[in-house]
Design a protein around this motif. Sequence first.
Motif, short mmCIF file in Angstrom:
data_model
loop_
_atom_site.label_atom_id
_atom_site.label_comp_id
_atom_site.label_asym_id
_atom_site.label_seq_id
_atom_site.Cartn_x
_atom_site.Cartn_y
_atom_site.Cartn_z
N ASP A 133 86.52 73.36 43.28
CA ASP A 133 85.36 73.19 44.13
C ASP A 133 85.76 72.53 45.44
O ASP A 133 86.90 72.13 45.61
CB ASP A 133 84.25 72.38 43.43
CG ASP A 133 84.66 70.95 43.12
OD1 ASP A 133 85.51 70.38 43.81
OD2 ASP A 133 84.11 70.39 42.16
N LEU A 135 83.92 69.92 46.71
CA LEU A 135 83.16 68.69 46.77
C LEU A 135 84.05 67.49 47.06
O LEU A 135 85.25 67.51 46.79
CB LEU A 135 82.42 68.45 45.45
CG LEU A 135 81.37 69.48 45.06
CD1 LEU A 135 80.76 69.13 43.71
CD2 LEU A 135 80.29 69.58 46.12
N ASP A 139 80.87 63.12 45.47
CA ASP A 139 79.95 64.12 44.92
C ASP A 139 80.35 64.57 43.52
O ASP A 139 79.50 64.81 42.68
CB ASP A 139 79.85 65.32 45.86
CG ASP A 139 79.07 65.00 47.12
OD1 ASP A 139 78.27 64.04 47.09
OD2 ASP A 139 79.27 65.68 48.15
N ARG A 140 81.65 64.67 43.27
CA ARG A 140 82.09 65.02 41.91
C ARG A 140 81.67 63.95 40.91
O ARG A 140 81.20 64.27 39.82
CB ARG A 140 83.61 65.19 41.87
CG ARG A 140 84.11 66.44 42.53
CD ARG A 140 85.61 66.57 42.31
NE ARG A 140 86.14 67.58 43.19
CZ ARG A 140 87.01 67.34 44.18
NH1 ARG A 140 87.46 66.11 44.39
NH2 ARG A 140 87.44 68.31 44.93
N ARG A 142 79.23 61.86 41.26
CA ARG A 142 77.77 61.87 41.19
C ARG A 142 77.28 63.04 40.31
O ARG A 142 76.29 62.92 39.59
CB ARG A 142 77.19 61.98 42.60
CG ARG A 142 75.71 61.74 42.66
CD ARG A 142 75.25 61.62 44.08
NE ARG A 142 75.47 60.23 44.50
CZ ARG A 142 75.71 59.84 45.74
NH1 ARG A 142 75.75 60.70 46.71
NH2 ARG A 142 75.89 58.58 46.02
N GLN A 143 77.98 64.15 40.37
CA GLN A 143 77.58 65.35 39.62
C GLN A 143 78.46 65.55 38.38
O GLN A 143 78.74 66.67 37.98
CB GLN A 143 77.68 66.58 40.54
CG GLN A 143 76.76 66.50 41.73
CD GLN A 143 76.97 67.64 42.70
OE1 GLN A 143 77.32 68.75 42.31
NE2 GLN A 143 76.76 67.38 43.98
N TRP A 144 78.87 64.48 37.76
CA TRP A 144 79.83 64.50 36.66
C TRP A 144 79.41 65.41 35.51
O TRP A 144 80.25 66.01 34.85
CB TRP A 144 80.09 63.08 36.16
CG TRP A 144 78.87 62.43 35.56
CD1 TRP A 144 77.91 61.72 36.22
CD2 TRP A 144 78.49 62.45 34.19
NE1 TRP A 144 76.95 61.28 35.33
CE2 TRP A 144 77.29 61.72 34.07
CE3 TRP A 144 79.05 63.00 33.04
CZ2 TRP A 144 76.63 61.54 32.87
CZ3 TRP A 144 78.40 62.82 31.83
CH2 TRP A 144 77.20 62.10 31.75
N GLN A 145 78.09 65.53 35.27
CA GLN A 145 77.63 66.35 34.14
C GLN A 145 78.05 67.82 34.30
O GLN A 145 78.19 68.53 33.32
CB GLN A 145 76.10 66.29 33.99
CG GLN A 145 75.57 64.93 33.65
CD GLN A 145 75.01 64.22 34.88
OE1 GLN A 145 75.48 64.41 36.00
NE2 GLN A 145 74.03 63.37 34.66
N HIS A 146 78.25 68.24 35.54
CA HIS A 146 78.66 69.62 35.81
C HIS A 146 80.04 69.93 35.22
O HIS A 146 80.35 71.07 34.92
CB HIS A 146 78.65 69.85 37.33
CG HIS A 146 79.13 71.19 37.76
ND1 HIS A 146 78.39 72.33 37.60
CD2 HIS A 146 80.29 71.57 38.35
CE1 HIS A 146 79.07 73.37 38.06
NE2 HIS A 146 80.22 72.92 38.52
N TYR A 147 80.86 68.89 35.03
CA TYR A 147 82.25 69.09 34.60
C TYR A 147 82.48 68.81 33.12
O TYR A 147 83.53 69.16 32.59
CB TYR A 147 83.18 68.19 35.43
CG TYR A 147 83.05 68.44 36.90
CD1 TYR A 147 83.61 69.57 37.48
CD2 TYR A 147 82.35 67.56 37.72
CE1 TYR A 147 83.48 69.82 38.84
CE2 TYR A 147 82.23 67.80 39.08
CZ TYR A 147 82.78 68.93 39.63
OH TYR A 147 82.65 69.18 40.97
#
Length: 189
Positions: A133, A135, A139-140, A142-147
């Motif tokens: 990505d 990001l 941001d990674r 903050r958006q940890w659930q995506h991974y």
Amino acid sequence: MKNLIQIISKCDLCKASLPQSPKPILQLGKSAKIIVIGQAPGRLAHETGKPWNDKSGERLRRWLNLTKNVFYDSEQVALIPMGFCFPGSGKSGDLPPKKECAPFWHPKILTTLPVHIPKLLVGSHAQQYYLNDKLSLTDRCRQWQHYTPDYLPLPHPSPRNNIWIKKNPWFEAEVLPEYQKLVGNALSV
């Protein structure tokens, strides 16, 4: 596994660009339950031969709610840097990890470890290598659930990142408790 560790311990892929003789530092165990992928050993790790043997390691263990005994148990925690040797010091801290190590060694190492275990990506070098990505580190995180469940992005726990940690209190307040649960669950299996 022991054979692979012995081979890696003799690695000199980036010898010409290192300030000292190569001294690859990592921790592997065939039944590790989590993998911590960091940047490169620091000066203290280089001197002692022990990964994360500094203030960064203290904070990382605190963040993950792990004792030294658990953290340094290779059958529970694998510690794999992006660059296996101390890269030297620059004006504002250690130099970036050497780029030769990860593409050459990580695929060989990861095939020896359990496939579906959390990989904690500590710092931007590990995140940029493993996550496809554009990001920012913030941001990674903050958006940890995506991974998850495969990856858990973390900022580097270095004292040099105190400003980032103070600017982003949500990380310690909201994200770390979730990471502690995920790591605790992985280690209890």
